[in-house]
Design an enzyme around this catalytic site. Structure first.
Site, mmCIF file in Angstrom:
data_model
loop_
_atom_site.group_PDB
_atom_site.id
_atom_site.type_symbol
_atom_site.label_atom_id
_atom_site.label_comp_id
_atom_site.label_asym_id
_atom_site.label_seq_id
_atom_site.Cartn_x
_atom_site.Cartn_y
_atom_site.Cartn_z
ATOM 1 N N THR A 14 0.806 -1.222 0.000
ATOM 2 C CA THR A 14 0.000 0.000 0.000
ATOM 3 C C THR A 14 0.841 1.276 0.000
ATOM 4 O O THR A 14 0.306 2.364 -0.222
ATOM 5 C CB THR A 14 -0.902 0.024 1.255
ATOM 6 O OG1 THR A 14 -0.073 -0.262 2.390
ATOM 7 C CG2 THR A 14 -2.010 -1.002 1.154
ATOM 8 N N GLY A 15 2.153 1.180 0.276
ATOM 9 C CA GLY A 15 2.998 2.377 0.423
ATOM 10 C C GLY A 15 3.452 2.931 -0.918
ATOM 11 O O GLY A 15 3.082 2.430 -1.991
ATOM 12 N N SER A 42 -4.560 -2.301 7.203
ATOM 13 C CA SER A 42 -4.961 -2.555 5.807
ATOM 14 C C SER A 42 -5.443 -3.989 5.599
ATOM 15 O O SER A 42 -6.221 -4.252 4.679
ATOM 16 C CB SER A 42 -3.774 -2.318 4.871
ATOM 17 O OG SER A 42 -3.319 -0.996 4.958
ATOM 18 N N CYS A 151 17.758 5.182 -2.166
ATOM 19 C CA CYS A 151 17.416 5.799 -3.456
ATOM 20 C C CYS A 151 18.480 6.770 -3.970
ATOM 21 O O CYS A 151 18.683 6.870 -5.178
ATOM 22 C CB CYS A 151 16.064 6.493 -3.369
ATOM 23 S SG CYS A 151 15.860 7.510 -1.906
ATOM 24 N N GLY A 182 10.545 10.559 -1.833
ATOM 25 C CA GLY A 182 11.518 9.711 -1.148
ATOM 26 C C GLY A 182 11.208 9.549 0.324
ATOM 27 O O GLY A 182 11.751 8.647 0.974
ATOM 28 N N GLU A 204 20.581 9.915 5.830
ATOM 29 C CA GLU A 204 20.806 9.781 4.387
ATOM 30 C C GLU A 204 22.285 9.905 4.018
ATOM 31 O O GLU A 204 22.799 9.140 3.191
ATOM 32 C CB GLU A 204 19.986 10.847 3.656
ATOM 33 C CG GLU A 204 19.835 10.620 2.181
ATOM 34 C CD GLU A 204 18.760 9.593 1.837
ATOM 35 O OE1 GLU A 204 18.132 9.031 2.750
ATOM 36 O OE2 GLU A 204 18.560 9.347 0.632
ATOM 37 N N HIS A 244 15.705 12.322 -7.986
ATOM 38 C CA HIS A 244 16.807 12.870 -7.176
ATOM 39 C C HIS A 244 17.918 13.367 -8.102
ATOM 40 O O HIS A 244 18.439 12.604 -8.935
ATOM 41 C CB HIS A 244 17.399 11.775 -6.272
ATOM 42 C CG HIS A 244 16.512 11.343 -5.143
ATOM 43 N ND1 HIS A 244 15.320 11.957 -4.819
ATOM 44 C CD2 HIS A 244 16.682 10.356 -4.220
ATOM 45 C CE1 HIS A 244 14.787 11.357 -3.765
ATOM 46 N NE2 HIS A 244 15.587 10.379 -3.380
HETATM 47 P P1 NAP Z 1 5.384 4.231 3.003
HETATM 48 O O1 NAP Z 1 4.720 4.922 1.868
HETATM 49 O O2 NAP Z 1 5.288 4.830 4.359
HETATM 50 O O3 NAP Z 1 4.836 2.688 3.047
HETATM 51 C C1 NAP Z 1 5.150 1.808 4.095
HETATM 52 C C2 NAP Z 1 4.484 0.456 3.908
HETATM 53 O O4 NAP Z 1 4.788 -0.343 5.064
HETATM 54 C C3 NAP Z 1 2.957 0.508 3.798
HETATM 55 O O5 NAP Z 1 2.507 -0.475 2.904
HETATM 56 C C4 NAP Z 1 2.504 0.135 5.216
HETATM 57 O O6 NAP Z 1 1.213 -0.464 5.256
HETATM 58 C C5 NAP Z 1 3.559 -0.877 5.601
HETATM 59 N N1 NAP Z 1 3.641 -1.022 7.049
HETATM 60 C C6 NAP Z 1 3.796 -0.044 7.967
HETATM 61 N N2 NAP Z 1 3.763 -0.570 9.220
HETATM 62 C C7 NAP Z 1 3.587 -1.912 9.079
HETATM 63 C C8 NAP Z 1 3.459 -3.001 9.993
HETATM 64 N N3 NAP Z 1 3.512 -2.814 11.309
HETATM 65 N N4 NAP Z 1 3.280 -4.237 9.494
HETATM 66 C C9 NAP Z 1 3.209 -4.443 8.152
HETATM 67 N N5 NAP Z 1 3.310 -3.439 7.234
HETATM 68 C C10 NAP Z 1 3.499 -2.187 7.687
HETATM 69 O O7 NAP Z 1 6.961 4.065 2.736
HETATM 70 P P2 NAP Z 1 7.754 4.002 1.331
HETATM 71 O O8 NAP Z 1 8.220 5.338 0.912
HETATM 72 O O9 NAP Z 1 6.952 3.184 0.383
HETATM 73 O O10 NAP Z 1 9.079 3.225 1.768
HETATM 74 C C11 NAP Z 1 9.079 1.826 2.014
HETATM 75 C C12 NAP Z 1 10.483 1.346 2.294
HETATM 76 O O11 NAP Z 1 11.309 1.590 1.152
HETATM 77 C C13 NAP Z 1 11.143 2.086 3.453
HETATM 78 O O12 NAP Z 1 11.942 1.178 4.146
HETATM 79 C C14 NAP Z 1 11.957 3.157 2.772
HETATM 80 O O13 NAP Z 1 13.039 3.587 3.550
HETATM 81 C C15 NAP Z 1 12.417 2.426 1.521
HETATM 82 N N6 NAP Z 1 12.737 3.264 0.367
HETATM 83 C C16 NAP Z 1 11.882 4.237 -0.058
HETATM 84 C C17 NAP Z 1 12.213 5.007 -1.176
HETATM 85 C C18 NAP Z 1 11.325 6.083 -1.737
HETATM 86 O O14 NAP Z 1 11.756 6.755 -2.689
HETATM 87 N N7 NAP Z 1 10.098 6.311 -1.215
HETATM 88 C C19 NAP Z 1 13.407 4.759 -1.845
HETATM 89 C C20 NAP Z 1 14.253 3.744 -1.384
HETATM 90 C C21 NAP Z 1 13.895 3.019 -0.290
HETATM 91 P P3 NAP Z 1 -0.128 0.389 5.636
HETATM 92 O O15 NAP Z 1 -0.460 1.196 4.426
HETATM 93 O O16 NAP Z 1 -1.095 -0.675 5.917
HETATM 94 O O17 NAP Z 1 0.246 1.235 6.820
#
Ligand code: NAP
Length: 351
Positions: A14-15, A42, A151, A182, A204, A244
């Site tokens: 979902t994220g 969710s 990233c 990000g 970071e 980025h």
């Molecule tokens: P996000 O939008 O906050 O999404 C987080 C996800 O984790 C959601 O699906 C959430 O589900 C789930 N989650 C949260 N708490 C949980 C729990 N207790 N049990 C199971 N699932 C849970 O974060 P994001 O930006 O997608 O990032 C995700 C990961 O990728 C992170 O570790 C981040 O550091 C890494 N990352 C992100 C980027 C970027 O550009 N955004 C780049 C590289 C790496 P719900 O919706 O149900 O809460």
């Protein structure tokens, strides 16, 4: 090349990253999404209800009615991609690996562990040898964990790899201008980022400095050995949605002319080219001659969001050369990176 079709489970579906994964996997030639999982809040809902869809393409209809599961094994799939929040990724990913699932993770939790590959297919495919060490050490028969980098690290290391191979790297200075996506959803409050630049992104700079050394380093009988290069990073959050930008200065062990640097980027053929991985564009480094490129809005979709766009190569009076690079943070820097890792694992018969 013919590769068996694999069933994929997406953790954190979902994220921000999970959504990108689904958009990229909708018509994937090798992979079919068969399970979606996220947090307790969710679980049990349809994906349409659970996800706050944030991409500028519509939610793929094939996932909208799927019931979101809890992030616990078993899931109906051959391997999992993890876009889980760092606060929970560590334990959940280990539970899946222990239950026999290959796990490819975006989260930072396992990246720097001494038996876990931190992988960019075009840069360090030989690091996959650590999987066997990991399985022996942890007593996992079929499951394992492979990670993709932060990233901002991916773009930097892709641009540095051909230069490191050709000239040897001594020093790297990098200043990033990082997009809002990000930080996940809802991420940075609008009143903090509108009309503003924030000169700090927690952890970071440390990730950019340490992950680069592991990625450009080697793997042998004694484990991972970091590359002998000094990296200094400044990281800034800017008012851009995706993409980025990074301003980079480099010093080489063996001095090179600008034309040689351009040739090194142009002629670099990654070892994985033989696999024709569906998500790895050819070329994966694109040099723009214009004085005002790359730009996030204009260049982030290059190579379906998986190419690194480089430009503005010129002399650096402090080190030797300087240039600007751009990479799409949620595609090449996250979801697409994990999918490309999975493609390499599939092509190498490791899934
Ligand atoms: P996000 O939008 O906050 O999404 C987080 C996800 O984790 C959601 O699906 C959430 O589900 C789930 N989650 C949260 N708490 C949980 C729990 N207790 N049990 C199971 N699932 C849970 O974060 P994001 O930006 O997608 O990032 C995700 C990961 O990728 C992170 O570790 C981040 O550091 C890494 N990352 C992100 C980027 C970027 O550009 N955004 C780049 C590289 C790496 P719900 O919706 O149900 O809460």
């Amino acid at each position: 090349m013919s590769v068996k079709r694999y069933r994929v489970g997406v953790l954190g579906a979902t994220g921000m990253v999970g959504q990108r994964m689904l958009a990229l996997l909708e018509n994937h030639p090798w992979f079919e999404v068969t399970a979606l999982a996220a947090s307790e809040q969710s679980a049990g809902k349809s994906y349409r209800e659970a996800a706050h869809w944030n991409l500028d393409t519509p939610m793929p209809e094939i996932f909208a009615g799927t019931t979101v599961r809890r992030c616990e094994p078993p899931l109906d799939c051959d391997f999992v991609l993890s876009g889980l929040d760092n606060s929970v990724a560590g334990g959940i990913e280990e539970a899946f690996a222990a239950a026999g699932y290959p796990v490819i993770s975006n989260a930072k939790n396992h990246r720097m562990e001494s038996d876990v590959p931190l992988l960019i297919p075009e840069v360090n495919p030989e690091h996959l040898a650590a999987i066997r060490v990991q399985q022996e050490k942890r007593g996992w028969k079929k499951g394992f964990i492979v990670t993709n980098p932060n990233c901002s690290t991916v773009g930097l290391v892709c641009a540095l790899k051909p230069l490191a191979d050709a000239f040897g790297l001594k020093k790297v200075l990098v200043t990033t201008l990082q997009a809002i996506s990000g930080a996940g959803y809802p991420g940075v409050p609008s009143l903090d980022i509108l009309d503003n630049v924030i000169p700090h992104i927690g952890g970071e700079e440390e990730k950019l400095q340490s992950e680069t050394l592991k990625l450009l380093g080697s793997h042998g009988a004694e484990g991972f050995r970091n590359a002998a290069v000094t990296v200094s990073a400044h990281c800034n959050r800017v008012h851009v949605r995706d993409g980025h930008l990074e301003c980079v200065s480099v010093e080489f062990e063996h001095a090179a002319q600008a034309e040689e640097v351009l040739r090194a980027w142009r002629d670099f053929t990654p070892a994985v080219a033989k696999h024709k991985l569906p998500s790895v564009p050819v070329p994966f480094i694109v040099y723009r001659e214009e004085q005002n490129r790359p730009q996030p809005r204009v260049d982030r979709a290059t190579g379906n969001g998986m190419a690194i766009t480089v430009g503005r190569l010129r002399a650096c009076p402090v080190l030797q050369h300087k240039f600007v690079l751009l990479s799409h943070n949620t595609v090449r820097g996250a979801a697409g990176a994990a999918i490309a890792d999975a493609e390499l694992l599939a092509a190498e018969g490791l899934l």
